[in-house]
Design a protein around this motif. Structure first.
Motif, PDB file in Angstrom:
ATOM      1  N   LEU A  66       0.822  -1.199   0.000  1.00 14.91           N
ATOM      2  CA  LEU A  66       0.000   0.000   0.000  1.00 14.91           C
ATOM      3  C   LEU A  66       0.862   1.257   0.000  1.00 14.91           C
ATOM      4  O   LEU A  66       2.074   1.201   0.195  1.00 14.91           O
ATOM      5  N   VAL A  67       0.208   2.417  -0.197  1.00 14.38           N
ATOM      6  CA  VAL A  67       0.904   3.697  -0.300  1.00 14.38           C
ATOM      7  C   VAL A  67       0.582   4.555   0.913  1.00 14.38           C
ATOM      8  O   VAL A  67      -0.585   4.751   1.259  1.00 14.38           O
ATOM      9  N   ILE A  75      -1.808  13.584  -3.073  1.00 18.94           N
ATOM     10  CA  ILE A  75      -3.239  13.867  -3.168  1.00 18.94           C
ATOM     11  C   ILE A  75      -3.755  13.187  -4.430  1.00 18.94           C
ATOM     12  O   ILE A  75      -3.284  13.499  -5.537  1.00 18.94           O
ATOM     13  N   PRO A  76      -4.687  12.251  -4.311  1.00 19.43           N
ATOM     14  CA  PRO A  76      -5.191  11.567  -5.504  1.00 19.43           C
ATOM     15  C   PRO A  76      -5.758  12.560  -6.521  1.00 19.43           C
ATOM     16  O   PRO A  76      -6.439  13.516  -6.160  1.00 19.43           O
ATOM     17  N   ARG A  77      -5.463  12.313  -7.778  1.00 23.51           N
ATOM     18  CA  ARG A  77      -5.999  13.164  -8.841  1.00 23.51           C
ATOM     19  C   ARG A  77      -7.451  12.826  -9.119  1.00 23.51           C
ATOM     20  O   ARG A  77      -8.307  13.699  -9.249  1.00 23.51           O
ATOM     21  N   LYS A  78      -7.741  11.522  -9.172  1.00 23.26           N
ATOM     22  CA  LYS A  78      -9.088  11.093  -9.534  1.00 23.26           C
ATOM     23  C   LYS A  78      -9.480   9.770  -8.910  1.00 23.26           C
ATOM     24  O   LYS A  78     -10.612   9.588  -8.476  1.00 23.26           O
ATOM     25  N   ASN A  79      -8.536   8.830  -8.833  1.00 16.46           N
ATOM     26  CA  ASN A  79      -8.838   7.455  -8.439  1.00 16.46           C
ATOM     27  C   ASN A  79      -8.162   7.126  -7.112  1.00 16.46           C
ATOM     28  O   ASN A  79      -7.052   6.594  -7.082  1.00 16.46           O
ATOM     29  N   ALA A  80      -8.835   7.437  -5.999  1.00 15.41           N
ATOM     30  CA  ALA A  80      -8.242   7.226  -4.677  1.00 15.41           C
ATOM     31  C   ALA A  80      -7.999   5.748  -4.386  1.00 15.41           C
ATOM     32  O   ALA A  80      -7.023   5.390  -3.729  1.00 15.41           O
ATOM     33  N   ARG A  82      -7.232   3.292  -6.498  1.00 15.30           N
ATOM     34  CA  ARG A  82      -6.017   2.825  -7.169  1.00 15.30           C
ATOM     35  C   ARG A  82      -4.777   3.512  -6.607  1.00 15.30           C
ATOM     36  O   ARG A  82      -3.696   2.933  -6.562  1.00 15.30           O
ATOM     37  N   ALA A  83      -4.955   4.751  -6.142  1.00 15.96           N
ATOM     38  CA  ALA A  83      -3.828   5.490  -5.561  1.00 15.96           C
ATOM     39  C   ALA A  83      -3.391   4.911  -4.224  1.00 15.96           C
ATOM     40  O   ALA A  83      -2.304   5.230  -3.737  1.00 15.96           O
ATOM     41  N   SER A  84      -4.191   4.059  -3.637  1.00 19.23           N
ATOM     42  CA  SER A  84      -3.861   3.500  -2.326  1.00 19.23           C
ATOM     43  C   SER A  84      -2.946   2.281  -2.421  1.00 19.23           C
ATOM     44  O   SER A  84      -2.417   1.834  -1.406  1.00 19.23           O
ATOM     45  N   ARG A  85      -2.725   1.769  -3.621  1.00 24.81           N
ATOM     46  CA  ARG A  85      -1.928   0.550  -3.754  1.00 24.81           C
ATOM     47  C   ARG A  85      -0.711   0.763  -4.648  1.00 24.81           C
ATOM     48  O   ARG A  85      -0.679   1.650  -5.499  1.00 24.81           O
ATOM     49  N   ILE A  86       0.272  -0.089  -4.426  1.00 26.63           N
ATOM     50  CA  ILE A  86       1.488  -0.100  -5.239  1.00 26.63           C
ATOM     51  C   ILE A  86       1.287  -1.038  -6.431  1.00 26.63           C
ATOM     52  O   ILE A  86       0.743  -2.136  -6.298  1.00 26.63           O
ATOM     53  N   GLU A  87       1.724  -0.570  -7.595  1.00 28.93           N
ATOM     54  CA  GLU A  87       1.694  -1.405  -8.788  1.00 28.93           C
ATOM     55  C   GLU A  87       3.090  -1.440  -9.403  1.00 28.93           C
ATOM     56  O   GLU A  87       3.956  -0.632  -9.046  1.00 28.93           O
ATOM     57  N   TRP A  88       3.294  -2.371 -10.329  1.00 27.44           N
ATOM     58  CA  TRP A  88       4.608  -2.527 -10.965  1.00 27.44           C
ATOM     59  C   TRP A  88       4.573  -1.927 -12.354  1.00 27.44           C
ATOM     60  O   TRP A  88       3.839  -2.380 -13.226  1.00 27.44           O
ATOM     61  N   HIS A 127      14.635  -5.632 -14.820  1.00 30.97           N
ATOM     62  CA  HIS A 127      15.318  -4.344 -14.916  1.00 30.97           C
ATOM     63  C   HIS A 127      14.336  -3.235 -15.315  1.00 30.97           C
ATOM     64  O   HIS A 127      14.573  -2.065 -15.044  1.00 30.97           O
ATOM     65  N   ASN A 128      13.241  -3.633 -15.961  1.00 31.04           N
ATOM     66  CA  ASN A 128      12.279  -2.671 -16.506  1.00 31.04           C
ATOM     67  C   ASN A 128      11.068  -2.462 -15.608  1.00 31.04           C
ATOM     68  O   ASN A 128      10.127  -1.760 -15.992  1.00 31.04           O
ATOM     69  N   LEU A 129      11.054  -3.058 -14.423  1.00 32.32           N
ATOM     70  CA  LEU A 129       9.890  -2.984 -13.537  1.00 32.32           C
ATOM     71  C   LEU A 129      10.240  -2.280 -12.232  1.00 32.32           C
ATOM     72  O   LEU A 129      11.221  -2.628 -11.582  1.00 32.32           O
ATOM     73  N   VAL A 130       9.411  -1.299 -11.853  1.00 25.61           N
ATOM     74  CA  VAL A 130       9.642  -0.564 -10.608  1.00 25.61           C
ATOM     75  C   VAL A 130       8.313  -0.350  -9.888  1.00 25.61           C
ATOM     76  O   VAL A 130       7.259  -0.267 -10.520  1.00 25.61           O
ATOM     77  N   PRO A 131       8.348  -0.246  -8.548  1.00 27.30           N
ATOM     78  CA  PRO A 131       7.116  -0.013  -7.781  1.00 27.30           C
ATOM     79  C   PRO A 131       6.711   1.457  -7.820  1.00 27.30           C
ATOM     80  O   PRO A 131       7.529   2.344  -7.579  1.00 27.30           O
ATOM     81  N   VAL A 132       5.442   1.702  -8.142  1.00 22.65           N
ATOM     82  CA  VAL A 132       4.927   3.071  -8.212  1.00 22.65           C
ATOM     83  C   VAL A 132       3.502   3.121  -7.671  1.00 22.65           C
ATOM     84  O   VAL A 132       2.834   2.091  -7.537  1.00 22.65           O
ATOM     85  N   VAL A 133       3.028   4.318  -7.377  1.00 25.48           N
ATOM     86  CA  VAL A 133       1.633   4.516  -6.964  1.00 25.48           C
ATOM     87  C   VAL A 133       0.721   4.084  -8.109  1.00 25.48           C
ATOM     88  O   VAL A 133       0.918   4.493  -9.263  1.00 25.48           O
ATOM     89  N   GLY A 134      -0.290   3.273  -7.794  1.00 25.53           N
ATOM     90  CA  GLY A 134      -1.146   2.713  -8.833  1.00 25.53           C
ATOM     91  C   GLY A 134      -1.815   3.748  -9.718  1.00 25.53           C
ATOM     92  O   GLY A 134      -1.881   3.581 -10.939  1.00 25.53           O
ATOM     93  N   GLU A 135      -2.326   4.820  -9.126  1.00 24.93           N
ATOM     94  CA  GLU A 135      -2.999   5.841  -9.926  1.00 24.93           C
ATOM     95  C   GLU A 135      -2.039   6.482 -10.927  1.00 24.93           C
ATOM     96  O   GLU A 135      -2.398   6.737 -12.085  1.00 24.93           O
ATOM     97  N   VAL A 136      -0.813   6.734 -10.494  1.00 24.58           N
ATOM     98  CA  VAL A 136       0.179   7.354 -11.378  1.00 24.58           C
ATOM     99  C   VAL A 136       0.563   6.373 -12.483  1.00 24.58           C
ATOM    100  O   VAL A 136       0.745   6.758 -13.642  1.00 24.58           O
ATOM    101  N   ASN A 137       0.654   5.106 -12.146  1.00 24.53           N
ATOM    102  CA  ASN A 137       0.922   4.074 -13.144  1.00 24.53           C
ATOM    103  C   ASN A 137      -0.166   4.084 -14.216  1.00 24.53           C
ATOM    104  O   ASN A 137       0.120   4.030 -15.416  1.00 24.53           O
TER     105      ASN A 137
END
Length: 250
Positions: A66-67, A75-80, A82-88, A127-137
């Motif tokens: 989680l984030v 601050i979530p732009r639109k999707n709180a 999805r912004a609460s979880r980490i995605e790759w 090498h091409n995968l990094v953890p980021v905020v889901g909404e930003v992803n």
């Protein structure tokens, strides 16, 4: 726990540096996308680390990552949700390297994953995968990296990454721009990814402005130990970077 983490870091620093390059003909027996994500969660990143696009602290609830919004002023732009979880995040988007392959024209990503061994190797390359905020992803999607003016596009509170849907440009965190550039150069060398002269110049500038650091070196060496493949655009600088870290630690 802290002692064990320090010991692991020291052991990684002492690993011999090897650069494995297979040109444009990578071995087709690499990790799947799912296996790569699992490996990164178990062996490379961990709760307490920061996501790459916003610098938010990663927390864990069971197996979910989680984030922590407060840790970075997010601050979530639109999707709180999805912004609460980490995605790759694929630094080089799957569509960007997929569209250069015939399988993509015959069925898109799903077809390529199932039938094209080279695409599958690219899709699952850690090498091409990094953890980021889901909404930003989700907002980045397959948009190209680029620079935006201070008030151009939209942001996420204090998160330094921004996106402009009008020009289809995503501007990543300054502390990640060099990492992103070196990933693109790695994909060009290893998989034959095509880069325009303009993008090559942008990435060269980013790599100079945000040089390799110890964290990036350690990540590269752990991945190389597992896969037998190192990113040479990171590795070539790591001897001097890690030597400086050792001197500073004395």
């Amino acid at each position: 726990m802290l002692k064990s983490k320090v010991t692991l870091a020291v052991c990684v620093l002492l690993l011999p540096l090897h650069v494995f390059a297979f040109g444009n003909h990578p071995k087709p027996d690499g990790m799947t996308f799912r296996e790569a994500k699992q490996f990164l969660k178990q062996s490379v990143h961990q709760p307490g680390d920061r996501d790459e696009y916003c610098g938010c602290k990663i927390t864990a609830s069971g197996k979910k990552w989680l984030v922590d919004w407060e840790s970075c002023g997010y601050i979530p732009r639109k999707n709180a949700e999805r912004a609460s979880r980490i995605e790759w995040e694929h630094v080089v988007p799957a569509s960007e390297f997929g569209q250069q392959r015939q399988c993509w024209q015959q069925g898109g990503r799903k077809n390529c994953s199932a039938k094209d061994a080279i695409f599958a190797a690219m899709e699952g390359d850690p090498h091409n995968l990094v953890p980021v905020v889901g909404e930003v992803n989700g907002d980045r999607g397959n948009l190209k990296y680029g620079m935006l003016a201070r008030e151009q596009g939209v942001g996420y509170g204090h998160c330094p990454s921004r996106v402009d849907f009008k020009t289809n440009v995503f501007m990543p965190n300054p502390s990640f721009r060099g990492n992103a550039a070196r990933t693109y150069f790695y994909f060009r060398q290893r998989y034959g990814l095509t880069l325009s002269k303009q993008r090559e110049q942008l990435f060269a500038a980013w790599s100079r402005q945000d040089p390799v650091d110890a964290k990036e070196c350690i990540r590269n060496r752990v991945i190389a130990k597992k896969t037998g493949v190192s990113n040479p655009f990171v590795a070539q600088q790591c001897d001097s970077v890690l030597a400086a870290v050792r001197v500073g630690a004395r």
